[in-house]
Design an enzyme around this catalytic site. Structure first.
Site, PDB file in Angstrom:
ATOM      1  N   CYS A 156       0.794  -1.240   0.000  1.00 19.66           N
ATOM      2  CA  CYS A 156       0.000   0.000   0.000  1.00 19.66           C
ATOM      3  C   CYS A 156       0.825   1.289   0.000  1.00 19.66           C
ATOM      4  O   CYS A 156       0.578   2.169  -0.834  1.00 19.66           O
ATOM      5  CB  CYS A 156      -0.985   0.035   1.152  1.00 19.66           C
ATOM      6  SG  CYS A 156      -1.308  -1.494   1.996  1.00 19.66           S
ATOM      7  N   ARG A 175       6.462 -11.349   5.317  1.00 15.93           N
ATOM      8  CA  ARG A 175       5.890 -11.264   6.666  1.00 15.93           C
ATOM      9  C   ARG A 175       6.551 -12.301   7.547  1.00 15.93           C
ATOM     10  O   ARG A 175       6.657 -13.455   7.159  1.00 15.93           O
ATOM     11  CB  ARG A 175       4.374 -11.494   6.619  1.00 15.93           C
ATOM     12  CG  ARG A 175       3.674 -10.351   5.919  1.00 15.93           C
ATOM     13  CD  ARG A 175       2.188 -10.519   5.904  1.00 15.93           C
ATOM     14  NE  ARG A 175       1.588  -9.429   5.124  1.00 15.93           N
ATOM     15  CZ  ARG A 175       0.323  -9.353   4.797  1.00 15.93           C
ATOM     16  NH1 ARG A 175      -0.511 -10.296   5.180  1.00 15.93           N
ATOM     17  NH2 ARG A 175      -0.128  -8.337   4.101  1.00 15.93           N
ATOM     18  N   GLN A 225       1.424 -10.897  -3.985  1.00 19.67           N
ATOM     19  CA  GLN A 225      -0.017 -10.635  -3.983  1.00 19.67           C
ATOM     20  C   GLN A 225      -0.471 -10.022  -5.299  1.00 19.67           C
ATOM     21  O   GLN A 225       0.259  -9.225  -5.882  1.00 19.67           O
ATOM     22  CB  GLN A 225      -0.353  -9.599  -2.913  1.00 19.67           C
ATOM     23  CG  GLN A 225      -0.390 -10.112  -1.503  1.00 19.67           C
ATOM     24  CD  GLN A 225      -0.792  -9.004  -0.550  1.00 19.67           C
ATOM     25  OE1 GLN A 225      -0.393  -7.844  -0.728  1.00 19.67           O
ATOM     26  NE2 GLN A 225      -1.563  -9.334   0.454  1.00 19.67           N
ATOM     27  N   ASP A 265      -2.124  -7.407  -5.865  1.00 21.27           N
ATOM     28  CA  ASP A 265      -2.534  -6.313  -4.989  1.00 21.27           C
ATOM     29  C   ASP A 265      -2.896  -5.082  -5.812  1.00 21.27           C
ATOM     30  O   ASP A 265      -2.150  -4.706  -6.707  1.00 21.27           O
ATOM     31  CB  ASP A 265      -1.362  -5.980  -4.056  1.00 21.27           C
ATOM     32  CG  ASP A 265      -1.827  -5.313  -2.785  1.00 21.27           C
ATOM     33  OD1 ASP A 265      -3.052  -5.180  -2.605  1.00 21.27           O
ATOM     34  OD2 ASP A 265      -0.967  -4.936  -1.974  1.00 21.27           O
ATOM     35  N   HIS A 292      -4.708  -0.981  -5.422  1.00 26.87           N
ATOM     36  CA  HIS A 292      -5.274   0.079  -4.601  1.00 26.87           C
ATOM     37  C   HIS A 292      -6.042   1.015  -5.508  1.00 26.87           C
ATOM     38  O   HIS A 292      -5.489   1.526  -6.470  1.00 26.87           O
ATOM     39  CB  HIS A 292      -4.172   0.801  -3.828  1.00 26.87           C
ATOM     40  CG  HIS A 292      -3.530  -0.106  -2.817  1.00 26.87           C
ATOM     41  ND1 HIS A 292      -2.438  -0.875  -3.107  1.00 26.87           N
ATOM     42  CD2 HIS A 292      -3.895  -0.420  -1.546  1.00 26.87           C
ATOM     43  CE1 HIS A 292      -2.131  -1.612  -2.044  1.00 26.87           C
ATOM     44  NE2 HIS A 292      -2.994  -1.363  -1.087  1.00 26.87           N
ATOM     45  N   LYS A 325     -13.424  -4.672   6.273  1.00 35.28           N
ATOM     46  CA  LYS A 325     -13.159  -5.405   5.032  1.00 35.28           C
ATOM     47  C   LYS A 325     -14.281  -6.369   4.702  1.00 35.28           C
ATOM     48  O   LYS A 325     -15.071  -6.747   5.565  1.00 35.28           O
ATOM     49  CB  LYS A 325     -11.849  -6.166   5.147  1.00 35.28           C
ATOM     50  CG  LYS A 325     -11.848  -7.198   6.262  1.00 35.28           C
ATOM     51  CD  LYS A 325     -10.599  -8.065   6.233  1.00 35.28           C
ATOM     52  CE  LYS A 325     -10.678  -9.135   7.309  1.00 35.28           C
ATOM     53  NZ  LYS A 325      -9.763 -10.231   7.115  1.00 35.28           N
ATOM     54  N   HIS A 377      -8.283  -1.131  -0.693  1.00 37.00           N
ATOM     55  CA  HIS A 377      -7.219  -2.147  -0.805  1.00 37.00           C
ATOM     56  C   HIS A 377      -7.912  -3.424  -1.239  1.00 37.00           C
ATOM     57  O   HIS A 377      -8.928  -3.793  -0.643  1.00 37.00           O
ATOM     58  CB  HIS A 377      -6.561  -2.456   0.539  1.00 37.00           C
ATOM     59  CG  HIS A 377      -6.036  -1.271   1.274  1.00 37.00           C
ATOM     60  ND1 HIS A 377      -4.696  -1.059   1.459  1.00 37.00           N
ATOM     61  CD2 HIS A 377      -6.666  -0.252   1.900  1.00 37.00           C
ATOM     62  CE1 HIS A 377      -4.529   0.049   2.180  1.00 37.00           C
ATOM     63  NE2 HIS A 377      -5.703   0.550   2.454  1.00 37.00           N
TER      64      HIS A 377
END
Ligand SMILES: [Zn+2]
Ligand SMILES: [Zn+2]
Length: 641
Positions: free
Chosen positions: A331, A360, A378, A380, A382, A462, A508
């Site tokens: 992000c 992580r 990911q 991912d 935004h 979420k 997200h």
């Protein structure tokens, strides 16, 4: 005399002091009184709505499993005098109990424990509830230090209501428990002890390691058999086993736990998966961005990660230009892309997309194959938009989710809306607006969903989409988060139609999650037999003898020119063994290349089921395979039609 109202609206006047079970059919194993689950021996103090709880329904199974856990612990205490017992809850499909034992227990002991359990079942001991004060309870369970600790640190709801601790006794064995249970041990269903494991007391690595015994319990033998079959099927599909057998990936010791390398066959599968997802995002108005794997600490301070998420991050790399952290999320990088120039309302919505690799530092004990990893990529994105565009953008994400996951055969999601947890970086007002936007989008979409209080991310509520795989297991795949907090922390702005500066909102979203985890799910979903478009090779060529290899190579070149991937088995094995090897590698189509095929220029095409279509010409084969690939078909096609 309390008046009980039954589900069929029939009313029964229960004589004073009689238990609720007296009003229910004999197949009931527990009761629901005004919605609360209770023992059949519960005496209703006043008028109430009463329902029987059957072993075949979810609440009944829970009671059954939990009661079976008691009997297992009782059997273990009989067989290992001096055993200390800790906790034993019902879980999905079964139960476990944790023990500190005076001597070792092995898999071979499970049958012995089961045999003792069957004796206790045959004795049909009633489960008797006693309500005690905390001091009385500690006295009764003297010699049980784990129970004493539980009572001393009593949390309401775990074993107590108010000052009263409830104890359930059957035979001469007793446990702290809120209940309810089946009325007597004779009412247990069918059960089987399944495995042994280690577990730290209270999940704390500094506390003693206990022995955990798992079991499963069902209302009928047929259901148990069904469950054991599903377990076997899950084992057969285990992505760690298939990943090794199909030569897709590995996690060598030198790399470190939770980190994986993808082998050439896995690499091709990943490429197809990534191309599909990336191309579809471009089609849907997303922009691709690329960002690095590490960044200075100041970025993570601004984003709030160092404050709220540091436990999940790798420790910093210290350099002369500051401390750098491997990214646990993408992000903040996408925020930097947004902030690289002044944005106007005309630029919005901006949908920034990346296959972004994150790291992580998950706890070692939680790592599991590709499902729980320390480094992964990911899908991912935004979406940065105005508050007015929010609901429409969320709906767009829902649509894309259903399209992408539908391609893999995942349909009918189980959807959950999670509100903010206690630890958060946003104000209650922002949280409320974000939750409202997600709720509006869900309602507009018409998709059914459930509410989960307090399970959101630290920067926003979420929506999760879970999907069932081919053997009915539910996987959480897609997450959509709505965030007013990060735009504030990073002072993101756009110039509105009014020429004033405004704050955008951020969505997200990851549709597949990490590609590693999604790959594991896909491998298990397909049992390693990928649809043609995802298969590392489309055709597998098995030359009968060395003299046919040259022709197979020419053929492979022709396939490649036609956009198809062919693998040649050049080993010295017999053709029978080569065909068998192709089957084991889940090759979609296998062609045997011998004198006959070379002379005729046509092939016998064998699919995964072993069905053979004879005399298929090269062009016909290419056309059929290309069609199957382009349709991303989930079924193998038959030829000659
Ligand atoms: Zn209990
Ligand atoms: Zn994000």
């Amino acid at each position: 005399m309390p008046r009980l109202t039954l589900p069929d609206a029939r009313a029964i006047d229960l004589p004073e002091g009689e238990p609720v079970g007296a009003a229910l059919p004999p197949e009931a194993i527990a009761a629901r009184v005004d919605g609360a689950l209770v023992d059949l021996s519960f005496v209703p103090p006043a008028d109430a709505k009463v329902e029987p709880v059957l072993a075949s329904e979810p609440d009944g199974l829970h009671v059954l499993r939990h009661s079976t856990a008691h009997v297992m612990a009782q059997a273990v205490c009989d067989l290992w005098p001096g055993a200390k017992y800790a906790i034993g809850p019902a879980i999905d499909d079964g139960f476990y109990y944790d023990f500190e034992l005076p001597s070792a227990v092995s898999e071979g002991d499970l049958q012995r424990i089961e045999a003792r359990m069957r004796e206790i079942v045959a004795a049909d001991q009633p489960f008797v509830r006693e309500d005690l004060t905390r001091i009385e309870a500690i006295e009764r369970l003297s010699g049980q230090p784990y129970k004493r600790e539980i009572i001393e640190q009593l949390e309401e709801g775990e074993v107590a209501a108010g000052d009263v601790v409830s104890l359930y006794r059957n035979g001469d064995w007793a446990d702290l428990c809120l209940g309810p249970h089946v009325p007597s041990t004779g009412r247990l269903g069918v059960f089987q002890l399944t495995k042994l494991a280690g577990a730290y007391w209270r999940g704390d690595e500094a506390r003693p390691m206990l022995r955990r015994i798992y079991g499963t319990a069902w209302a009928s033998q047929a259901e148990l058999d069904d469950y054991l079959h599903r377990l076997e099927e899950a084992e057969r599909r285990d992505h760690r086993k298939l990943g090794r057998e199909l030569d897709l990936f590995s996690s060598p010791e030198e790399l470190g736990p939770g980190l994986w390398v993808w082998h050439p066959r896995g690499g091709l599968f990943r490429k197809e998966l990534e191309d599909y997802v990336r191309d579809l995002h471009i089609d849907r108005g997303y922009d691709l961005v690329v960002t690095p794997h590490i960044a200075r600490s100041v970025l993570w301070e601004t984003s709030g990660h160092l404050d709220k998420y540091a436990d999940n991050m790798y420790p910093p790399m210290r350099t002369e230009t500051g401390d750098y952290y491997a990214k646990p999320m993408n992000c903040p990088f996408h925020v930097l892309v947004y902030k690289s120039q002044t944005r106007s309302y005309r630029d919005l919505p901006m949908r920034l997309s990346e296959l972004g690799t994150i790291y992580r530092h998950e706890r070692i004990g939680t790592l599991h194959g590709l499902l729980r990893i320390r480094g992964g990529t990911q899908d991912d994105s935004h979406i940065i938009c105005t508050p007015d565009q929010l609901v429409e953008e969320i709906l767009g994400v829902f649509d894309l989710t259903l399209e992408i996951l539908g391609t893999f055969g995942f349909t009918e999601p189980v959807i959950k809306l999670s509100t903010l947890p206690g630890q958060t970086i946003v104000t209650p007002e922002m949280a409320e607006r974000a939750t409202q936007a997600l709720t509006n989008a869900l309602q507009k979409s018409g998709l059914p969903y459930e509410l989960a209080e307090g399970e959101g991310a630290f920067y926003g509520p979420k929506v999760d989409f879970d999907f069932r795989d081919a053997i009915g297991r539910l996987w959480q795949l897609t997450t959509v988060q709505c965030d007013f907090g990060l735009p504030d922390r990073f002072e993101m702005e756009y110039v509105g139609e009014d020429n004033e500066r405004h704050r955008p909102v951020m969505i997200h979203r990851a549709i597949l999650g990490t590609l590693e985890r999604f790959s594991a799910v896909l491998i298990e979903h397909y049992g390693g037999a990928f649809p043609l478009w995802l298969s590392p090779e489309h055709v597998w060529l098995a030359p009968v003898a060395d003299r046919h290899v040259e022709y197979a190579r020419e053929l492979s070149t022709r396939f490649r020119a036609a956009g198809l991937r062919a693998h040649i088995d050049e080993s010295a094995e017999t053709v029978g063994k080569k065909v068998r090897a192709a089957q084991l590698m889940k090759a979609p189509y296998t062609l045997v290349i011998g004198d006959k095929e070379i002379a005729a220029g046509t092939f016998n095409v064998r699919d995964r089921s072993g069905t053979e279509t004879k005399g298929v010409g090269f062009d016909e084969l290419v056309r059929a395979l290309r069609e199957e690939i382009e349709a991303r078909s989930l079924e193998q096609r038959s030829f000659g039609d």
